[in-house]
Design a protein around this motif. Structure first.
Motif, PDB file in Angstrom:
ATOM      1  N   HIS A  14       0.847  -1.200   0.000  1.00  0.00           N
ATOM      2  CA  HIS A  14       0.000   0.000   0.000  1.00  0.00           C
ATOM      3  C   HIS A  14       0.880   1.247   0.000  1.00  0.00           C
ATOM      4  N   VAL A  15       0.398   2.304  -0.616  1.00  0.00           N
ATOM      5  CA  VAL A  15       1.167   3.542  -0.723  1.00  0.00           C
ATOM      6  C   VAL A  15       1.485   4.118   0.662  1.00  0.00           C
ATOM      7  N   ALA A  16       0.660   3.807   1.657  1.00  0.00           N
ATOM      8  CA  ALA A  16       0.873   4.304   3.022  1.00  0.00           C
ATOM      9  C   ALA A  16       2.229   3.876   3.566  1.00  0.00           C
ATOM     10  N   GLU A  17       2.705   2.701   3.149  1.00  0.00           N
ATOM     11  CA  GLU A  17       3.985   2.192   3.644  1.00  0.00           C
ATOM     12  C   GLU A  17       5.162   3.065   3.205  1.00  0.00           C
ATOM     13  N   LEU A  18       4.963   3.805   2.114  1.00  0.00           N
ATOM     14  CA  LEU A  18       6.033   4.667   1.611  1.00  0.00           C
ATOM     15  C   LEU A  18       6.088   6.002   2.344  1.00  0.00           C
ATOM     16  N   LEU A  19       5.033   6.339   3.035  1.00  0.00           N
ATOM     17  CA  LEU A  19       4.893   7.699   3.561  1.00  0.00           C
ATOM     18  C   LEU A  19       4.633   7.726   5.067  1.00  0.00           C
ATOM     19  N   PRO A  20       5.484   7.068   5.857  1.00  0.00           N
ATOM     20  CA  PRO A  20       5.241   7.077   7.306  1.00  0.00           C
ATOM     21  C   PRO A  20       5.331   8.500   7.853  1.00  0.00           C
ATOM     22  N   GLY A  21       4.426   8.865   8.706  1.00  0.00           N
ATOM     23  CA  GLY A  21       4.403  10.215   9.278  1.00  0.00           C
ATOM     24  C   GLY A  21       3.713  11.210   8.368  1.00  0.00           C
ATOM     25  N   ARG A  22       3.398  10.803   7.150  1.00  0.00           N
ATOM     26  CA  ARG A  22       2.727  11.707   6.215  1.00  0.00           C
ATOM     27  C   ARG A  22       1.347  11.187   5.847  1.00  0.00           C
ATOM     28  N   PHE A  23       1.256   9.869   5.647  1.00  0.00           N
ATOM     29  CA  PHE A  23      -0.064   9.269   5.450  1.00  0.00           C
ATOM     30  C   PHE A  23      -0.773   9.353   6.795  1.00  0.00           C
ATOM     31  N   PHE A  24      -1.887  10.061   6.873  1.00  0.00           N
ATOM     32  CA  PHE A  24      -2.481  10.298   8.192  1.00  0.00           C
ATOM     33  C   PHE A  24      -3.990  10.073   8.240  1.00  0.00           C
ATOM     34  N   CYS A  25      -4.754  10.838   7.426  1.00  0.00           N
ATOM     35  CA  CYS A  25      -6.219  10.706   7.520  1.00  0.00           C
ATOM     36  C   CYS A  25      -6.750   9.601   6.615  1.00  0.00           C
ATOM     37  N   GLY A  26      -6.004   9.280   5.566  1.00  0.00           N
ATOM     38  CA  GLY A  26      -6.370   8.163   4.710  1.00  0.00           C
ATOM     39  C   GLY A  26      -7.551   8.409   3.788  1.00  0.00           C
ATOM     40  N   ILE A  27      -8.199   9.584   3.876  1.00  0.00           N
ATOM     41  CA  ILE A  27      -9.391   9.799   3.050  1.00  0.00           C
ATOM     42  C   ILE A  27      -9.370  11.146   2.322  1.00  0.00           C
ATOM     43  N   GLY A  28      -8.155  11.676   2.090  1.00  0.00           N
ATOM     44  CA  GLY A  28      -8.061  12.859   1.229  1.00  0.00           C
ATOM     45  C   GLY A  28      -8.351  14.187   1.892  1.00  0.00           C
ATOM     46  N   VAL A  29      -8.349  14.230   3.226  1.00  0.00           N
ATOM     47  CA  VAL A  29      -8.681  15.472   3.936  1.00  0.00           C
ATOM     48  C   VAL A  29      -7.431  16.225   4.391  1.00  0.00           C
ATOM     49  N   CYS A  30      -6.408  15.495   4.873  1.00  0.00           N
ATOM     50  CA  CYS A  30      -5.287  16.157   5.559  1.00  0.00           C
ATOM     51  C   CYS A  30      -4.171  16.604   4.611  1.00  0.00           C
ATOM     52  N   PHE A  31      -4.122  16.074   3.404  1.00  0.00           N
ATOM     53  CA  PHE A  31      -3.096  16.437   2.409  1.00  0.00           C
ATOM     54  C   PHE A  31      -1.676  16.116   2.863  1.00  0.00           C
ATOM     55  N   GLY A  32      -1.533  15.304   3.911  1.00  0.00           N
ATOM     56  CA  GLY A  32      -0.203  14.943   4.397  1.00  0.00           C
ATOM     57  C   GLY A  32       0.546  14.075   3.405  1.00  0.00           C
ATOM     58  N   CYS A  33      -0.182  13.291   2.608  1.00  0.00           N
ATOM     59  CA  CYS A  33       0.453  12.303   1.728  1.00  0.00           C
ATOM     60  C   CYS A  33       0.625  12.818   0.307  1.00  0.00           C
ATOM     61  N   VAL A  34       0.537  14.138   0.123  1.00  0.00           N
ATOM     62  CA  VAL A  34       0.670  14.706  -1.224  1.00  0.00           C
ATOM     63  C   VAL A  34       2.037  14.342  -1.824  1.00  0.00           C
ATOM     64  N   ALA A  35       2.020  13.853  -3.041  1.00  0.00           N
ATOM     65  CA  ALA A  35       3.254  13.440  -3.720  1.00  0.00           C
ATOM     66  C   ALA A  35       3.073  13.612  -5.221  1.00  0.00           C
ATOM     67  N   GLU A  36       4.206  13.498  -5.946  1.00  0.00           N
ATOM     68  CA  GLU A  36       4.121  13.475  -7.407  1.00  0.00           C
ATOM     69  C   GLU A  36       4.004  12.011  -7.815  1.00  0.00           C
ATOM     70  N   ILE A  37       2.942  11.675  -8.503  1.00  0.00           N
ATOM     71  CA  ILE A  37       2.736  10.278  -8.894  1.00  0.00           C
ATOM     72  C   ILE A  37       2.655  10.193 -10.415  1.00  0.00           C
ATOM     73  N   ASN A  38       3.575   9.418 -10.986  1.00  0.00           N
ATOM     74  CA  ASN A  38       3.660   9.245 -12.448  1.00  0.00           C
ATOM     75  C   ASN A  38       3.661  10.589 -13.175  1.00  0.00           C
ATOM     76  N   GLY A  39       4.401  11.532 -12.591  1.00  0.00           N
ATOM     77  CA  GLY A  39       4.572  12.834 -13.234  1.00  0.00           C
ATOM     78  C   GLY A  39       3.500  13.859 -12.908  1.00  0.00           C
ATOM     79  N   VAL A  40       2.432  13.431 -12.241  1.00  0.00           N
ATOM     80  CA  VAL A  40       1.371  14.385 -11.888  1.00  0.00           C
ATOM     81  C   VAL A  40       1.665  14.941 -10.494  1.00  0.00           C
ATOM     82  N   PRO A  41       1.827  16.268 -10.384  1.00  0.00           N
ATOM     83  CA  PRO A  41       2.165  16.821  -9.076  1.00  0.00           C
ATOM     84  C   PRO A  41       0.944  16.912  -8.152  1.00  0.00           C
TER      85      PRO A  41
END
Lengths: 60, 396
Positions: A14-41
């Protein structure tokens, strides 16, 4: 899933495993897990269905 | 009659079906890839005659009779039904912004995808939602170190009317038997450093009276819920939940609300509110069975809000350097003396980051004693400037 994270090969279930301390709310509210994915910022990674070959970046 | 429903959880789906059955042309907009909301997460196979379901679509603003969607795209409506739900309220403590702390809702969402993230887990917060989360983690093989409820279940002894009207809710508890044996009340996680978790016994105001150390890799926290009210910043609200009348009408003309965005009472209440909103928006008499379900469900929701209210003693869990705002890394010591939320934001940068205060604004208000005036944002989700530039000049 075999993915690339900040240029390194990683195997995760799961993508959460890549982002410890950043993956937080899990439902798109906290924006902690914001990343560039496949070139999309500014993607909220928790809302992205991870697939083999995905490239995830949190730093340039 | 064009009716737009935002949100495809139990409330949104019920509203969409009911309005379509009443003959309205219904569009249900949802940010997720499948209907179901957080409760049914992709397990609701939604298909209904007369309802167009727009998946993976975020709505960002209501302007008169127009709903703006990412894309950009506009939907014009005669009535709008807000069924956007709620999200966990986290409370800060030393280490909550480090690895191994997520919200209970995040743990639940991960569990529904078959992922636990850790072997030894703690679920902490207040309210009955902690139990299904703990159970889901156990069912995936995690070791449940503890379920810590900050309030006392004795508060429910004063709620006999609500309990008697909602016996099925009490019966539900039996399905969480395995997690219940790990439940400790008047208990909270007040710090986490690595896998060392400080677990405190609390007094009734949630001030720690004693503490011990437990070892856990993951702490899942949820101190009640905050509603997603972004699309109607000017609607009247109580404690940030949208005020609605007996037909689920908000204070904004032609805008209805249903489900957890009006208060926390579970999926059955949300669904009943959705039925009423869908019927009323399509100018039909709401079915009596839904009216009765809402009456009973609200008794439970009000009891829940009283029995599991957040108590001010949590503010003593923080150190001066404890993070309050995760986005902008604002600590307790950085919070300035301010007379209003606006002044506090401008001087400390709290609630000024990417989440726009969704996680921290309520806590920052409590910590500074500034009256919390509800979360009001003009734009509900971040949108690229290019999309704004692509908007037609006249949208009405």
């Amino acid at each position: 899933m075999k993915v690339t994270f900040n240029g390194r090969d990683r195997e995760v279930s799961h993508v959460a495993e890549l982002l410890p301390g950043r993956f937080f709310c899990g439902i798109g509210v906290c924006f902690g897990c914001v990343a560039e994915i496949n070139g999309v910022p500014e993607v909220r990674a928790c809302r992205h269905q991870l697939r083999d070959g995905d490239e995830i970046r949190t730093q340039r | 009659m064009r009716i737009v429903v935002v949100g495809a959880g139990p409330a949104g789906m019920a509203a969409a079906r009911t309005a379509a059955d009443a003959g309205a042309e219904v569009t249900m907009v949802d940010s997720e890839p499948e209907a179901g909301g957080q409760f049914l997460r992709g397990r609701a196979k939604f298909e209904h005659r007369g309802v167009t379901h727009l998946k993976n679509t975020e709505a960002w603003m209501v302007e008169g009779h127009t709903l703006h969607l990412r894309g950009p795209r506009q939907l014009h409506f005669d009535a709008l039904i807000i069924a956007t739900g709620a999200y966990d309220r986290p409370l800060p403590f030393p280490g909550w912004d480090g690895p191994g702390v997520i919200t209970a809702g995040a743990a639940q969402a991960l569990a529904k995808q078959g992922v636990t993230l850790a072997d030894r887990v703690i679920v902490a917060g207040t309210g009955p939602f902690l139990l299904p989360v703990a159970t889901a983690l156990q069912n995936l093989g995690a070791t449940l170190v503890g379920v810590y409820e900050a309030n006392s279940p004795l508060a429910w002894a004063r709620e006999t009317k609500a309990v008697l009207a909602n016996r099925h809710k009490i019966a539900e508890l039996a399905s969480y038997r395995k997690a219940l044996s790990h439940l400790e009340t008047r208990t909270a996680v007040i710090a986490k450093h690595g896998d060392r978790v400080t677990v405190a016994k609390l007094d009734r105001h949630w001030r720690p009276v004693s503490h011990r150390t437990e070892h856990a890799d993951l702490v899942c926290i949820g101190y009640g819920f905050l509603p997603r009210t972004d699309l109607v910043p000017n609607a009247k609200r109580t404690n940030d939940f949208l005020d609605v009348d007996e037909l689920q009408r908000t204070s904004v003309e032609n805008v209805y609300a249903a489900g957890e965005v009006t208060g926390i009472g579970g999926a059955d209440l949300a669904e009943a509110e959705g039925i009423i909103a869908g019927a009323a928006a399509a100018h039909q008499e709401p079915p009596l069975i839904a009216v009765e379900a809402v009456r009973r469900g609200r008794l439970f929701a009000q009891a829940l809000a009283r029995a599991h209210a957040v108590q001010p003693g949590w503010q003593t869990w923080l150190n001066p350097d404890t993070t309050v705002c995760r986005c902008e890394k604002v600590s307790l010591a950085d919070l300035t003396d301010a007379a209003s939320m606006r002044e506090l934001k401008l001087t400390s940068r709290v609630a000024m980051g990417r989440c726009q205060g969704r996680i921290c604004a309520r806590n920052a208000a409590d910590l500074t004693g500034i009256p919390f005036d509800g979360q009001r944002r003009v734009i509900a989700v971040p949108i690229p400037l290019g999309e704004l530039a692509d908007l037609p000049e006249e949208t009405s």
